[in-house]
Design a protein around this motif. Sequence first.
Motif, PDB file in Angstrom:
ATOM      1  N   ILE A  55      13.770  -1.891   5.097  1.00  0.00           N
ATOM      2  CA  ILE A  55      13.780  -0.532   5.660  1.00  0.00           C
ATOM      3  C   ILE A  55      15.204  -0.072   5.913  1.00  0.00           C
ATOM      4  N   ARG A  56      16.040  -0.956   6.452  1.00  0.00           N
ATOM      5  CA  ARG A  56      17.447  -0.600   6.704  1.00  0.00           C
ATOM      6  C   ARG A  56      18.179  -0.276   5.419  1.00  0.00           C
ATOM      7  N   THR A  57      17.863  -1.008   4.345  1.00  0.00           N
ATOM      8  CA  THR A  57      18.521  -0.762   3.065  1.00  0.00           C
ATOM      9  C   THR A  57      18.132   0.604   2.522  1.00  0.00           C
ATOM     10  N   LEU A  58      16.875   0.994   2.666  1.00  0.00           N
ATOM     11  CA  LEU A  58      16.444   2.317   2.211  1.00  0.00           C
ATOM     12  C   LEU A  58      17.182   3.411   2.978  1.00  0.00           C
ATOM     13  N   GLN A  59      17.330   3.229   4.289  1.00  0.00           N
ATOM     14  CA  GLN A  59      18.033   4.229   5.096  1.00  0.00           C
ATOM     15  C   GLN A  59      19.507   4.297   4.724  1.00  0.00           C
ATOM     16  N   ALA A  60      20.122   3.140   4.446  1.00  0.00           N
ATOM     17  CA  ALA A  60      21.543   3.109   4.110  1.00  0.00           C
ATOM     18  C   ALA A  60      21.818   3.752   2.755  1.00  0.00           C
ATOM     19  N   ALA A  61      20.806   3.797   1.887  1.00  0.00           N
ATOM     20  CA  ALA A  61      20.990   4.389   0.560  1.00  0.00           C
ATOM     21  C   ALA A  61      20.896   5.909   0.591  1.00  0.00           C
ATOM     22  N   GLY A  62      20.627   6.488   1.753  1.00  0.00           N
ATOM     23  CA  GLY A  62      20.587   7.936   1.871  1.00  0.00           C
ATOM     24  C   GLY A  62      19.196   8.522   1.790  1.00  0.00           C
ATOM     25  N   ILE A  63      18.173   7.692   1.849  1.00  0.00           N
ATOM     26  CA  ILE A  63      16.800   8.177   1.828  1.00  0.00           C
ATOM     27  C   ILE A  63      16.325   8.315   3.267  1.00  0.00           C
ATOM     28  N   GLU A  64      15.744   9.465   3.582  1.00  0.00           N
ATOM     29  CA  GLU A  64      15.288   9.724   4.942  1.00  0.00           C
ATOM     30  C   GLU A  64      13.915   9.089   5.143  1.00  0.00           C
ATOM     31  N   VAL A  65      13.816   8.185   6.105  1.00  0.00           N
ATOM     32  CA  VAL A  65      12.549   7.512   6.406  1.00  0.00           C
ATOM     33  C   VAL A  65      11.838   8.316   7.481  1.00  0.00           C
ATOM     34  N   ASP A  66      10.716   8.947   7.100  1.00  0.00           N
ATOM     35  CA  ASP A  66       9.978   9.799   8.035  1.00  0.00           C
ATOM     36  C   ASP A  66       9.102   8.988   8.975  1.00  0.00           C
TER      37      ASP A  66
END
Length: 131
Positions: free
Chosen positions: A99-110
Amino acid sequence: MAVAKGRQKAKQKKRVAVDHGVVHIKSTYNNTIICLTDPNGHVLSWGSGGTAGFEGTRKGTPYASQLAADKIAKDAVKIGIKRVDVVVRGPGAGRETAIRTLQAAGIEVDNIKDATPIPFNGCRPPKRRRV
């Protein structure tokens, strides 16, 4: 003389225009499988600790899930996805890292939902011991 048949033209992949997706993370003790779908559930991309190049017990590490999530994030950006909902299953070590990697890549986690299956009555107990 035999005439060689011409090669058939390969079908083009459909370009999907999606701005919102769902990331399913199944994290076990042995591996982490990450799947990117559209809101209807059609798979757009997937990756795991094994596809990231790890074998054996190293597939279940947080670093392996980080690399798998990084691949998924790159695919999501390529498709045009800016926001995702995350559904997490399982007790493994790669849950938070992915989850942290997805957020760090610039994808907004809703939204983050834990869908770990919990047995409500458990396994059947063993038979009574006879000595």
